[in-house]
Design a protein around this motif. Structure first.
Motif, short mmCIF file in Angstrom:
data_model
loop_
_atom_site.label_atom_id
_atom_site.label_comp_id
_atom_site.label_asym_id
_atom_site.label_seq_id
_atom_site.Cartn_x
_atom_site.Cartn_y
_atom_site.Cartn_z
N THR A 130 0.96 -1.23 -0.04
CA THR A 130 0.10 0.03 0.08
C THR A 130 0.95 1.17 0.16
O THR A 130 1.77 1.48 0.88
N VAL A 131 0.74 2.07 -0.91
CA VAL A 131 1.24 3.58 -0.95
C VAL A 131 0.28 4.48 -0.32
O VAL A 131 -1.01 4.54 -0.64
N TRP A 132 0.81 5.00 0.97
CA TRP A 132 0.07 5.73 1.76
C TRP A 132 0.41 7.28 1.38
O TRP A 132 1.50 7.63 1.37
N ILE A 133 -0.46 8.41 1.77
CA ILE A 133 -0.22 9.84 1.59
C ILE A 133 -0.96 10.01 2.95
O ILE A 133 -2.05 9.78 2.93
N ALA A 134 -0.29 10.82 3.84
CA ALA A 134 -0.94 11.35 5.14
C ALA A 134 -1.12 12.85 4.89
O ALA A 134 0.29 13.31 4.58
N LEU A 135 -2.08 13.47 5.12
CA LEU A 135 -2.22 14.68 5.07
C LEU A 135 -2.83 15.39 5.94
O LEU A 135 -3.80 14.82 6.54
N PRO A 136 -2.70 16.68 6.31
CA PRO A 136 -3.34 17.43 7.70
C PRO A 136 -4.84 17.61 7.08
O PRO A 136 -5.01 17.70 6.00
N TRP A 137 -5.91 17.42 8.10
CA TRP A 137 -7.34 17.73 7.65
C TRP A 137 -7.59 18.99 8.46
O TRP A 137 -7.49 18.88 9.73
N THR A 138 -8.03 19.91 7.73
CA THR A 138 -8.54 20.88 8.70
C THR A 138 -9.88 21.33 8.44
O THR A 138 -10.39 22.41 9.09
N ALA A 139 -10.60 20.88 7.23
CA ALA A 139 -11.94 20.68 6.92
C ALA A 139 -12.82 20.47 8.12
O ALA A 139 -12.44 19.24 8.79
#
Length: 150
Positions: A130-139
């Motif tokens: 699995t290739v993961w991308i983790a991004l901050p969530w502000t919505a």
């Protein structure tokens, strides 16, 4: 509101699945509260397109399907993973080869970093990855509509 939400879709490893993956992710993220016109929404769509394209093109027919998974921890982070059954991890190609292709992972890593996120790769129990991308969530996070039968 739910503190943690998950969604996933499994698609055939076919070029036609790339826009389907992108549309699925866009729809789920809008349900979770991310406006479709937000700049980060465009970035996420591009990341998903690149990851799905990699899953289709670079598994050499050894992965008949790929799965796009989303995990959201409220007010913290969004994780997007694309899983295939091919054991080979993505690798950076030499610059000469990158003139025509091979830039996908560079683009994905750069886009994630621009949003304050990161890329990682993890093995699956079945021998794929699995290739993961983790991004901050502000919505603000919306609850998923509940099934009236439950």
């Amino acid at each position: 509101m739910a503190d943690h939400q998950e969604a996933s879709v499994t698609l055939p490893s076919d070029p036609a699945s790339v826009p389907a993956a992108r549309k699925y992710v866009s729809r789920v993220l809008m349900e979770w509260g991310l406006p479709g016109e937000a700049e980060v929404a465009d970035t996420i769509r591009l990341i998903v397109s690149e990851l799905a394209t990699n899953a289709v093109q670079h598994t050499l027919g050894q992965s008949p399907t790929f799965t796009v998974g989303l995990e959201l921890d409220r007010d913290e982070q969004l994780r997007i993973g694309v899983t295939d059954s091919h054991p080979r991890y993505p690798k950076r190609l030499p610059a000469a080869v990158q003139q025509d292709n091979g830039r996908g992972m560079v683009i994905i890593r750069w886009l994630a970093a621009e949003c304050g996120g990161r890329l990682s790769v993890s093995p699956t129990e079945e021998g794929g990855k699995t290739v993961w991308i983790a991004l901050p969530w502000t919505a603000p996070v919306k609850d998923r509509p509940r099934d009236p039968a439950h």
